[in-house]
Structure formats: C-alpha cells, structure tokens
Scaffold this active site. Sequence first.
Site, PDB file in Angstrom:
ATOM      1  N   ASN A 120     -24.594   7.020 -33.014  1.00 18.95           N
ATOM      2  CA  ASN A 120     -25.903   7.146 -33.661  1.00 18.95           C
ATOM      3  C   ASN A 120     -25.933   6.588 -35.097  1.00 18.95           C
ATOM      4  OD1 ASN A 120     -24.494   9.178 -34.870  1.00 18.95           O
ATOM      5  ND2 ASN A 120     -25.957  10.813 -34.417  1.00 18.95           N
TER       6      ASN A 120
ATOM      7  N   GLU B 159     -17.774  17.557 -47.610  1.00 18.65           N
ATOM      8  CA  GLU B 159     -17.610  16.264 -46.936  1.00 18.65           C
ATOM      9  C   GLU B 159     -17.296  15.151 -47.945  1.00 18.65           C
ATOM     10  OE1 GLU B 159     -20.586  17.319 -43.216  1.00 18.65           O
ATOM     11  OE2 GLU B 159     -21.150  15.734 -44.597  1.00 18.65           O
TER      12      GLU B 159
ATOM     13  N   HIS C 109     -24.038   9.221 -40.247  1.00 15.63           N
ATOM     14  CA  HIS C 109     -23.921  10.671 -40.432  1.00 15.63           C
ATOM     15  C   HIS C 109     -24.648  11.048 -41.710  1.00 15.63           C
ATOM     16  CE1 HIS C 109     -22.160  14.651 -40.861  1.00 15.63           C
ATOM     17  NE2 HIS C 109     -21.935  14.336 -42.126  1.00 15.63           N
TER      18      HIS C 109
ATOM     19  N   LYS D  33     -21.276   4.557 -39.384  1.00 10.76           N
ATOM     20  CA  LYS D  33     -20.275   4.787 -38.345  1.00 10.76           C
ATOM     21  C   LYS D  33     -19.779   3.460 -37.734  1.00 10.76           C
ATOM     22  CE  LYS D  33     -22.046   9.379 -37.144  1.00 10.76           C
ATOM     23  NZ  LYS D  33     -22.399  10.312 -36.028  1.00 10.76           N
TER      24      LYS D  33
ATOM     25  N   TYR E 133     -14.694  16.495 -38.489  1.00  8.79           N
ATOM     26  CA  TYR E 133     -15.610  17.155 -37.546  1.00  8.79           C
ATOM     27  C   TYR E 133     -15.015  18.450 -36.984  1.00  8.79           C
ATOM     28  CZ  TYR E 133     -18.855  13.168 -37.473  1.00  8.79           C
ATOM     29  OH  TYR E 133     -19.786  12.215 -37.808  1.00  8.79           O
TER      30      TYR E 133
HETATM   31  P1  CMP Z   1     -23.273  13.660 -36.865  1.00  8.98           P
HETATM   32  O1  CMP Z   1     -24.524  13.890 -37.641  1.00  8.98           O
HETATM   33  O2  CMP Z   1     -22.286  12.712 -37.409  1.00  8.98           O
HETATM   34  O3  CMP Z   1     -22.535  15.075 -36.643  1.00  8.98           O
HETATM   35  C1  CMP Z   1     -21.916  15.465 -35.449  1.00  8.98           C
HETATM   36  C2  CMP Z   1     -21.938  14.392 -34.420  1.00  8.98           C
HETATM   37  O4  CMP Z   1     -21.616  14.797 -33.129  1.00  8.98           O
HETATM   38  C3  CMP Z   1     -23.340  13.885 -34.303  1.00  8.98           C
HETATM   39  O5  CMP Z   1     -23.704  13.139 -35.430  1.00  8.98           O
HETATM   40  C4  CMP Z   1     -23.297  13.114 -33.002  1.00  8.98           C
HETATM   41  O6  CMP Z   1     -22.920  11.767 -33.191  1.00  8.98           O
HETATM   42  C5  CMP Z   1     -22.206  13.845 -32.262  1.00  8.98           C
HETATM   43  N1  CMP Z   1     -22.793  14.543 -31.125  1.00  8.98           N
HETATM   44  C6  CMP Z   1     -23.663  15.551 -31.153  1.00  8.98           C
HETATM   45  N2  CMP Z   1     -23.994  15.909 -29.889  1.00  8.98           N
HETATM   46  C7  CMP Z   1     -23.306  15.091 -29.059  1.00  8.98           C
HETATM   47  C8  CMP Z   1     -23.212  14.956 -27.656  1.00  8.98           C
HETATM   48  N3  CMP Z   1     -23.905  15.753 -26.844  1.00  8.98           N
HETATM   49  N4  CMP Z   1     -22.404  14.002 -27.166  1.00  8.98           N
HETATM   50  C9  CMP Z   1     -21.685  13.208 -27.996  1.00  8.98           C
HETATM   51  N5  CMP Z   1     -21.731  13.287 -29.341  1.00  8.98           N
HETATM   52  C10 CMP Z   1     -22.536  14.216 -29.868  1.00  8.98           C
END
Ligand code: CMP
Length: 143
Positions: free
Chosen positions: A114, A128, A117, A11, A51
């Site tokens: 984070n 995806e 993904h 990311k 998403y």
């Molecule tokens: P990812 O695995 O890429 O898939 C969905 C993403 O939504 C997840 O990682 C997080 O980065 C994001 N996400 C999930 N919960 C939250 C939250 N409470 N606030 C902001 N981002 C979120």
Amino acid sequence: MAVERTLTILKPDCVRKNLIGEVTKRIQEAGFKIVAMKMTKLTEDTAGGFYAVHKERPFFGELVEFMSSGPCVPMILEKENAIADFRELIGATNPEEADEGTIRADFADSVGENIVHGSDSVENGKIEANYFFAESEVVANKA
Ligand code: CMP
C-alpha cells in the site's frame, strides 16, 4: 493546532514503481516538512521489529517479507496536525477503501502493498522515528 511529527515509510512497492519523486512531491505540496530522510533496505529482523505490534496477526509473515523485499525510504515529517493530516493524504490502509485522490487510492495495489506507512499517533510517531533515525540525523527544516 500543535506542530507534530509523523514517521512515514515509502515502502518497497513505492520504490519499485519509481514513485519516490511523485509521492514526495505530494507530501511536500500538502505542507509537510521533511526533517529526516534516508534510503535503506530492511532485514526480516528490522521489519519484524518495526511491526512487532502486529506479530500475532495472520498477515505478519507476509508483511515482514514484503517490507524486507527491497529498499524503502523512511522520513520524519513535520507539520501542524501532522498525524491526522498525513493519514488523510494517504487514505485508508486498504486502497479499495481509500478516498479518491489519496496516495493509496492512486498508487497502491493491495492492503499489503500500500505504498506508504503513516504513524497512527504522536506517541507512536516518536517511537517509530527513533526506530529509524538517531537524533543527529534529524534537522530543523525551515524551508
Ligand atoms: P501500515 O500502515 O504500514 O501498518 C501495518 C501494515 O500491515 C499496513 O500498513 C498494511 O500494509 C499491512 N496489513 C494490514 N492488514 C493486512 C492484511 N490483511 N494483509 C496484509 N497486510 C496487511
């Protein structure tokens, strides 16, 4: 065990922190073969499309803004049991809940930012992967 594919995205926070090499090294050392890879910058539309399943969630706007905030590196990875093994390698979505030694525990700042993904099922992994890569961009990596 079946050979599976998972779609990962390094990311924008991973790219900004100069962690492309470190995270890719961990992925390869864990036995994943990279069969497709590119650097791209998502628009709000392409991030929102990826998403779309989360579009009713309160964090959707923040997620789209972050994912389109800079370059990212999508990859298709191949390995036996790739979906579950990759989720184990990266750790829980929220880095505060991620096991010690996982990529998110070591490098992520928050649930939103984070680092990586990972697909949550073989079926979603295919959808995806197709979102980012044409069939002609996927190679058979025998290395
Ligand atoms: P990812 O695995 O890429 O898939 C969905 C993403 O939504 C997840 O990682 C997080 O980065 C994001 N996400 C999930 N919960 C939250 C939250 N409470 N606030 C902001 N981002 C979120």
